[in-house]
Design an enzyme around this catalytic site. Structure first.
Site, PDB file in Angstrom:
ATOM      1  N   MET A   1      -0.451   1.624   5.260  1.00  0.00           N
ATOM      2  CA  MET A   1      -1.299   2.031   6.380  1.00  0.00           C
ATOM      3  C   MET A   1      -2.360   0.960   6.640  1.00  0.00           C
ATOM      4  O   MET A   1      -2.741   0.226   5.745  1.00  0.00           O
ATOM      5  CB  MET A   1      -2.007   3.349   6.046  1.00  0.00           C
ATOM      6  CG  MET A   1      -1.100   4.558   5.999  1.00  0.00           C
ATOM      7  SD  MET A   1      -1.807   5.935   5.037  1.00  0.00           S
ATOM      8  CE  MET A   1      -3.440   6.093   5.745  1.00  0.00           C
TER       9      MET A   1
ATOM     10  N   HIS B   1      -2.504  -1.176  -3.425  1.00  0.00           N
ATOM     11  CA  HIS B   1      -3.590  -0.195  -3.349  1.00  0.00           C
ATOM     12  C   HIS B   1      -3.213   1.016  -4.197  1.00  0.00           C
ATOM     13  O   HIS B   1      -2.150   1.613  -3.982  1.00  0.00           O
ATOM     14  CB  HIS B   1      -3.819   0.259  -1.904  1.00  0.00           C
ATOM     15  CG  HIS B   1      -4.152  -0.870  -0.972  1.00  0.00           C
ATOM     16  ND1 HIS B   1      -3.880  -0.820   0.377  1.00  0.00           N
ATOM     17  CD2 HIS B   1      -4.747  -2.068  -1.194  1.00  0.00           C
ATOM     18  CE1 HIS B   1      -4.293  -1.949   0.942  1.00  0.00           C
ATOM     19  NE2 HIS B   1      -4.811  -2.720   0.016  1.00  0.00           N
TER      20      HIS B   1
ATOM     21  N   ASP C   1      -4.681  -4.198   6.224  1.00  0.00           N
ATOM     22  CA  ASP C   1      -5.017  -5.104   5.134  1.00  0.00           C
ATOM     23  C   ASP C   1      -3.857  -6.065   4.870  1.00  0.00           C
ATOM     24  O   ASP C   1      -2.698  -5.662   4.844  1.00  0.00           O
ATOM     25  CB  ASP C   1      -5.341  -4.302   3.859  1.00  0.00           C
ATOM     26  CG  ASP C   1      -5.906  -5.194   2.771  1.00  0.00           C
ATOM     27  OD1 ASP C   1      -6.594  -6.177   3.111  1.00  0.00           O
ATOM     28  OD2 ASP C   1      -5.659  -4.911   1.580  1.00  0.00           O
TER      29      ASP C   1
ATOM     30  N   SER D   1       0.854  -1.193   0.000  1.00  0.00           N
ATOM     31  CA  SER D   1       0.000   0.000   0.000  1.00  0.00           C
ATOM     32  C   SER D   1       0.890   1.243   0.000  1.00  0.00           C
ATOM     33  O   SER D   1       1.830   1.322  -0.793  1.00  0.00           O
ATOM     34  CB  SER D   1      -0.945  -0.050   1.206  1.00  0.00           C
ATOM     35  OG  SER D   1      -1.897   0.984   1.121  1.00  0.00           O
ATOM     36  N   THR D   2       0.635   2.169   0.926  1.00  0.00           N
ATOM     37  CA  THR D   2       1.361   3.440   0.930  1.00  0.00           C
ATOM     38  C   THR D   2       2.877   3.233   0.857  1.00  0.00           C
ATOM     39  O   THR D   2       3.444   2.547   1.695  1.00  0.00           O
ATOM     40  CB  THR D   2       1.034   4.216   2.217  1.00  0.00           C
ATOM     41  OG1 THR D   2      -0.379   4.302   2.357  1.00  0.00           O
ATOM     42  CG2 THR D   2       1.633   5.612   2.170  1.00  0.00           C
TER      43      THR D   2
END
Lengths: 123, 212
Positions: free
Chosen positions: B136, B45, B139, B19-20
């Site tokens: 973050m 993501h 997940d 993700s991030t």
């Protein structure tokens, strides 16, 4: 044109980041608050957004939430800039943040992050 | 009947969730990976409008071709698949990609948990690897735990190299992580477990001699 918006209430951070990124070929928009960022997005902006978390009034997470709710994220990649790791106030925004830069950051860190985002913005 | 490499499940299935800050880490890992006898599925993501450009960007760092995953596509060894935005990406029989519409899970779609939780028990000889990178939230943690229960090797990006330690940290809390590694360590581990692809041997003549 490579466009980048710097959202930070601290003038010297906006100014130094702006100088560095202008040299790297970016057209810079500087705004000093989350509200000003939203206004600029509603008017027209597509590019990279460096969004400070700790700002008076509407903070970075609140600004990002408004961006998401008003569908202002399309065409933009948001990189959060902050001195702290994300907490509960960032919950629900997991897929709205492209990258994250911890203060204090080096020129290399900033340029590297922005270059990666820029590569992903253009096919 | 012997199945061809395009009909049987991949010898090794690697599922990577990010993700991030994940894009930079994925680039660092792909930079270091040789061609593997593995199908690699990445769930990053991201907004939909950068799907194609992220495929292109990662492709510039990867020796293996990088493709956006398509519904009902059979995974191949030596290929990297990127899950597209706004649909969940599942695996059927550890080999066929299924793009499924559904509500957000952990606030995101596609969710890494959905993908990893769709992995099934390995076929005889098949290797499974789950990797959770910076991000973050939480997940992927439950999905990685599911893969661990199936016998997969599980890897989380280490705290020091993470932009945000949320997702890997949640997996560590669940006790389902075999190794916490920086990007270069993850690449080394994948190279070892993911079966480096050897060049095809030269064809043999009827006398059993190799043709050079």
């Amino acid at each position: 044109m490579k466009k980048l918006m710097i959202v930070d209430d601290e003038y010297h951070i906006r100014h130094t980041s702006s100088l560095l990124l202008e040299k790297a070929g970016y057209e810079i928009v500087e705004v000093e608050s989350g509200v000003a960022c939203l206004e600029r997005l509603r008017a027209s902006f597509e590019g990279i957004i460096l969004l400070d978390v700790s700002m008076p009034g509407l903070d970075g997470w609140g600004t990002l939430r408004r961006m998401r709710d008003e569908n202002l994220l399309a065409g933009n990649l948001v990189c959060m800039v902050t001195g702290t790791i994300p907490g509960e106030d960032s919950s629900g925004l997991e897929d709205c943040v492209f990258d994250y830069l911890l203060k204090p950051f080096s020129r290399h860190d900033l340029l590297n992050m922005v270059a990666t985002a820029q590569a992903c913005l253009h096919v | 009947m012997k199945l061809s490499s395009q009909q049987r499940p991949p010898k090794c299935l690697i599922v990577i969730g990010a993700s991030t800050g994940g894009t930079r880490v994925l680039a660092q890992i792909l930079d270091r990976l040789p061609l593997l006898e593995s199908a690699v599925l990445i769930v990053q993501h991201m907004p939909k409008f950068i799907n194609d450009s992220l495929v292109r960007t990662l492709g510039q760092h990867s020796r293996a071709p990088v493709r956006l995953a398509r519904h009902n596509e059979r995974t191949e060894e030596g290929v990297v698949y990127l899950a597209p935005s706004d649909v969940h990406c599942q695996l059927s029989t550890n080999s066929i990609l299924k793009l499924v519409e559904g509500p957000r899970v952990n606030y995101v779609c596609p969710a890494i948990d959905v993908t990893m939780s769709s992995v099934s028990a390995p076929f005889p000889g098949q290797r499974l690897v789950g990797v959770l990178l910076t991000g973050m939230g939480k997940d992927g943690a439950q999905g990685l735990a599911h893969m661990k229960r199936l016998g997969a090797l599980t890897i989380a990006q280490d705290r020091a190299s993470c932009t945000v330690y949320g997702m890997p940290g949640e997996a560590v809390k669940l006790g389902c992580v075999d190794h916490e590694l920086p990007p270069e360590g993850i690449a080394r581990a994948l190279t070892t477990v993911g079966l480096r692809m050897m060049p095809e041997p030269p064809p043999r003549t009827s006398a059993g001699l190799s043709v050079v």
